[in-house]
Write an enzyme that holds these catalytic residues in place. Structure first.
Site, short mmCIF file in Angstrom:
data_model
loop_
_atom_site.label_atom_id
_atom_site.label_comp_id
_atom_site.label_asym_id
_atom_site.label_seq_id
_atom_site.Cartn_x
_atom_site.Cartn_y
_atom_site.Cartn_z
CG HIS A 1 49.11 28.48 60.16
ND1 HIS A 1 49.21 27.41 59.30
CD2 HIS A 1 48.04 28.21 60.95
CE1 HIS A 1 48.25 26.53 59.57
NE2 HIS A 1 47.52 27.01 60.56
CG HIS B 1 38.89 25.08 64.91
ND1 HIS B 1 39.21 23.76 65.19
CD2 HIS B 1 39.98 25.58 64.27
CE1 HIS B 1 40.43 23.50 64.76
NE2 HIS B 1 40.91 24.59 64.19
#
Length: 765
Positions: free
Chosen positions: A102, A291
Site C-alpha cells: 500500500h 493473496h
C-alpha cells in the site's frame, strides 16, 4: 445564555478561529475565500527547516548498517506476536507485505507521484484512507527496529524492507532490494488524490455527486474522466489518478461501487493497474502472489469503527480506527470488511491460491461486517485455519476482485500459465514485486545496499555505463567554439537543451538530459519539442560529435547528451553577452547516450506534458478543466523549482523565444534572442493594459494605454507572473532598472539546476 454565534458555549482560540474545549474546527482559510488563488507556496515544501536530519548524509549512514543483521532483526520481530496487536497465525509477515504494497501502490505513471519513496503513508491524507486501515499498527510494530537504527534507516526503506522480509520468512525468494529512499517530514500538499470527501469512510458512503462517474470501456488515455456510461459508476476518479476511487490504493475488492460483478471488476483492475505502470501479467502476479499470504479482516460492522488517525482523539496518540468490539483486534479485527483467507497455508509460499481460484466454483456470501465476498460452492472444499482460534477451521474466501481474474479471458490465461508453471509464477511475482516497490526510485545510481540486483530493468530507464574518459576544460572550449560556428541559432540550441532536461520529474526521478533520449522515440517527435528544428539541431550536433571523437588519439569522447547541454549553455552565454552581461554557464560533463532498445517507448511517452507553460504549450484536446497556470505550477514543482527560480526561468525563456510553435506570446521584447529582463519590465509597466481576446480568457492582447495599439500578446502562463501576488513581487525584483545583471546570474543558476537534475552520478540525493 449562550451567544447566538456560539451555540455550544465553547471558547474560541485566537488562532484561525479554532474552537477550544469541544469539537475541533477551523474558520475560513485563504483558499476558502480565494479558491482560484494559485498556491505558489507549494513550491516551497520539504524545507530543510522541517527536517531534523538535514545535517546527515543518509547514503553514508545507510551504507554503514550491517544489512544482514538488520534483516535478522526484522525477521525476528515479525515472528514475535504482541498482545496489543496479535499477529495473524503468529506471523506479521502478511501484515507487513500489505503495508509495503500500500505504501508503494500509490504510484501512478502519468505524473510519477505517489509510491514508497518518502513514506508518505505516515501523513494525511494517505495515513487515513480507509483502504489503509490499520497500517498505523504495522508501522508501530516496526518502531523497535526504527528506534535501534535511527537516522541510518529511513521509514521509507524500512517499510519496503519489512515487506521483503515478510515474504522471505514465508519462503518466497525476493528479487532484490535497493535502499536510498529519503523520508518526507511533512504532508505532501501538492499531489492531487481526488476530492477529499472521504472523512475516513468508504466512498460508497459519500454522496454520488462527489464522484466522477463513468465506464472504463469508454476511457481514452489523457481524457479528464470517463465519457458515457452504460452501467452505474465504475471508474470514479479522473485520469491520471490510479485508484478506482478516492481513499483506495487500487480498486474496490467488492467490485466497482460494491456491485459484486467480477466482469466489471476486471475492467476496473486493468485500467487501474495500467495507470500504475503494470501490464496484465504483472497485475495477475501481484494479486495472485499477494493473496497467497495472510487474510482479510471483516468481523465488525464498519459503523462501529472509530475515526481514522487524523480525526482520532489526542489520547489515541496517532492510532486510528478504534474497534470497541471484544478485544478490538485478533479475532475481532476489522479492516476492509471482508473476512477470511484465500489459502489453506496462509504463511507459506505455494500455488494454492490459484488452485483454489480455478479449481472451485464460488458463490457470493456476506461477511460478518456485511461486505460481499465469495465462498466455495462445494461444502467439502478445503478449509483454512483460523488466524487466532486454535483448532478452528473456516471456509476459504475470495474477493470479487479475485473472481475477476477467473472470468476475464486474458487474466484467466495468465492464471492458468502460472498454475501450470509454479517456477515461472514465482519469478513473475518476484519481479513484479520488485518493480512495485522500486518503481518511483529513479535510476539505479540511487539504489543502496548489498541486495541491489545486477539486472537493468527497462522500467528503470537504463543507460549504458560510460567506457571512455571525460572531456576537459580545453575540450569544452574547443567544442563551444564549434557550436558557435555551427550556424545554429540561440533559440534552437536553447530549445534542444531545455527540451531534453526539462522533461525531468522529481516525483519518480525519470526524464532529464542524461541518456540523450531527446534524440530517440518518442521524445524526438513530441510537438512541443519543435521536432523539425530539433532534427536539424541533432544532426549538426552529431556531426560535431563525430568529428571531435574521430580526432581523439586516447580514450576521450563526448556524448551527444553532453553536447546537447553544452549547446544550450553556449547559447545562454551568447544571449547574455549580447545583452551586455558576461557570464559563464556551469557545465559538468559525464552524461552518456542510451539506445532505443533500452527505452520503454510506451512508458516513456507518459512523460510527455499535456501542458507546459515554459513553452506556452497547452493541449486543448486533452479536455483538462484545470487552468494552464495550475498545470504550469505543477510542472515547476516537478522540477523542484522555487518561486524565484520558476519566475526567472520563464522571463529568460520568453525573450529567448522558446514558445513551442514560435508564437510571440509572452515575447515582450524588441531584442529577441538576447537575455534581457524585458519580459518583466513590460509585464509590470503601467503603460499597457491587458485585454482578453475572447471569453475563454486564454489569450490576451497587451495594448498601449495611449492609443490602444496592440503591442504584444500573451497567455495565462505569461500573465500569471503579474497577476499572482507572490509571483508579481518576484517579477518586480527582476523588472527594476538595476536588475539586469541579477536577472542574468539568477537565470544561469536556475538553468544549471535544471540541467543537473538527473545527474545522480555526481550528486547525493
Amino acid at each position: 445564555m449562550k451567544p447566538l454565534n456560539n451555540p455550544e458555549g465553547l471558547e474560541k482560540c485566537p488562532f484561525m478561529g479554532t474552537r477550544v474545549g469541544g469539537a475541533i474546527g477551523t474558520g475560513p482559510q485563504n483558499d476558502d475565500w480565494w479558491p482560484n488563488r494559485l498556491q505558489v507556496e507549494l513550491l516551497h515544501q520539504e524545507q530543510p527547516a522541517a527536517n531534523p536530519l538535514s545535517d546527515e548524509n543518509y547514503k553514508e549512514l545507510f551504507n554503514k548498517i550491517d544489512f544482514q543483521q538488520l534483516k535478522q532483526d526484522i525477521k525476528a520481530l515479525l515472528l514475535e506476536s504482541k498482545d496489543w496487536w496479535p499477529a495473524d497465525y503468529a506471523n506479521y509477515g502478511p501484515q507487513m507485505i500489505r503495508m509495503a504494497w500500500h505504501s508503494a501502490g500509490t504510484y501512478r505513471i502519468a505524473d510519477g507521484r505517489g509510491g514508497a519513496g518518502q513514506a508518505m503513508q505516515r501523513f494525511a491524507p494517505i495515513n487515513s484512507w480507509w483502504d489503509n486501515g490499520n497500517t498505523d499498527k504495522s508501522r508501530r510494530l516496526l518502531w523497535p527496529i526504527k528506534k535501534k537504527y535511527g537516522s541510518a534507516l529511513s521509514w521509507a526503506d524500512l517499510i519496503v524492507l519489512a515487506g521483503n522480509c515478510g515474504l522471505e520468512i514465508m519462503n518466497f525468494p525476493t528479487f532484490g532490494f535497493g535502499g536510498g529512499r529519503r523520508d518526507a517530514w511533512e504532508p505532501d500538499r501538492s499531489t492531487y488524490w481526488g476530492p477529499e470527501f472521504w472523512n475516513g469512510k468508504p466512498v460508497d458512503q459519500v454522496p454520488a455527486s462527489a464522484n466522477h462517474k463513468g465506464h472504463p470501456d469508454e476511457m481514452v488515455h489523457n481524457n479528464l474522466r470517463w465519457q458515457g456510461s452504460p452501467k452505474e459508476a465504475y471508474f470514479d476518479l479522473e485520469n491520471p489518478l490510479a485508484a478506482s476511487h478516492q481513499a483506495l490504493i487500487y480498486v474496490n475488492p467488492e467490485g466497482p461501487a460494491n456491485n459484486g460483478d467480477p466482469h466489471d471488476s476486471a475492467r476496473e483492475i486493468r485500467e487501474s493497474f495500467a495507470r500504475m505502470a503494470m501490464g496484465d501479467e504483472e497485475t495477475v502476479a501481484l494479486i495472485a502472489g499477494g493473496h497467497a499470504f495472510g487474510k482479510s479482516h471483516g468481523m465488525v460492522a464498519p459503523d462501529k469503527i472509530g475515526a481514522a488517525p487524523e480525526a482520532a482523539p489526542i489520547h489515541a496518540q496517532g492510532f486510528g480506527w478504534h474497534n470497541p468490539v471484544g478485544s478490538g483486534n485478533g479475532a475481532n479485527t476489522m479492516t476492509n470488511g471482508i473476512e477470511g483467507s484465500w489459502t489453506q497455508n496462509p504463511t507459506q509460499w505455494d500455488n494454492t491460491y490459484l488452485e483454489n481460484l480455478l479449481g472451485h466454483d464460488w458463490k457470493k456470501v456476506e461477511s460478518p461486517a456485511g461486505a460481499t465476498q465469495w465462498t466455495p460452492v462445494d461444502p467439502n472444499a478445503p478449509k483454512t485455519p483460523d488466524a487466532h482460534i486454535a483448532g478452528q477451521m473456516n471456509n476459504l474466501m475470495m474477493m470479487t476482485s479475485d473472481i475477476a481474474l477467473k472470468v476475464d479471458p486474458e487474466y484467466r490465461k495468465i492464471c492458468e500459465k502460472f498454475l501450470n508453471d509454479f517456477d515461472y509464477f514465482t519469478d513473475a511475482f518476484s519481479r513484479a514485486w520488485y518493480k512495485l516497490t522500486h518503481r518511483d526510485m529513479g535510476p539505479k545510481e540511487r539504489y543502496l545496499g548489498p541486495e541491489v540486483p545486477a539486472d537493468n530493468m527497462i522500467w528503470q530507464d537504463p543507460r549504458p555505463d560510460r567506457k571512455y574518459d571525460l572531456i576537459d576544460e580545453s575540450d569544452v572550449a574547443t567544442l563551444k567554439q564549434q557550436l558557435l560556428d555551427s550556424g545554429l541559432t540561440v533559440s534552437a540550441l536553447v530549445s534542444a537543451a531545455w527540451s531534453a532536461a526539462s522533461v525531468y520529474r522529481h516525483s519518480d526521478k525519470r526524464g532529464g538530459a542524461n541518456g540523450a533520449r531527446i534524440g530517440l522515440e518518442p521524445q524526438n517527435n513530441w510537438e512541443m519539442n519543435r521536432p523539425e528544428e530539433l532534427s536539424r539541431v541533432l544532426q549538426t550536433l552529431r556531426d560535431i560529435q563525430s568529428k571531435f571523437n574521430s580526432q581523439q588519439t586516447g580514450n576521450k569522447q563526448v556524448s551527444l547528451a553532453d553536447l546537447i547541454v553544452l549547446g544550450g549553455c553556449v547559447a545562454v552565454e551568447k544571449a547574455a553577452r549580447d545583452a551586455g552581461v558576461s557570464v559563464t554557464v556551469p557545465f559538468t560533463p559525464g552524461r552518456v547516450d542510451t539506445t532505443l532498445e533500452l527505452t520503454d517507448v510506451e512508458s516513456f511517452n507518459w512523460l510527455k506534458p499535456v501542458s507546459d507553460g515554459f513553452k506556452n504549450y497547452h493541449n486543448d484536446k486533452v479536455g483538462y478543466r484545470v487552468p494552464p497556470e495550475r498545470i504550469f505550477l505543477d510542472r515547476a514543482q516537478l522540477l523542484t523549482l522555487t518561486a524565484p527560480e520558476w519566475t526567472v526561468l520563464v522571463g529568460g525563456l520568453r525573450v529567448l523565444e522558446q514558445n513551442y510553435d514560435y508564437a510571440k506570446h509572452g515575447v515582450f521584447t524588441e531584442r529577441p534572442g538576447q537575455l534581457t529582463n524585458d519580459f518583466f519590465q513590460v509585464l509590470t509597466s503601467m503603460d499597457y493594459e491587458w485585454v482578453p481576446q475572447d471569453q475563454r480568457e486564454m489569450l490576451f492582447n497587451i495594448n498601449e494605454r495611449n492609443g490602444g495599439a496592440t503591442r504584444y500578446t500573451a497567455t495565462r502562463c505569461d500573465l500569471i507572473f503579474g497577476s499572482n501576488a507572490q509571483l508579481r513581487n518576484i517579477a518586480e525584483v527582476y523588472a527594476a532598472d538595476d536588475a539586469q545583471e541579477r536577472f542574468v546570474h539568477d537565470f544561469v543558476a536556475a538553468w544549471n539546476k535544471v540541467m543537473m537534475l538527473d545527474r545522480y552520478d555526481v550528486k547525493d540525493e
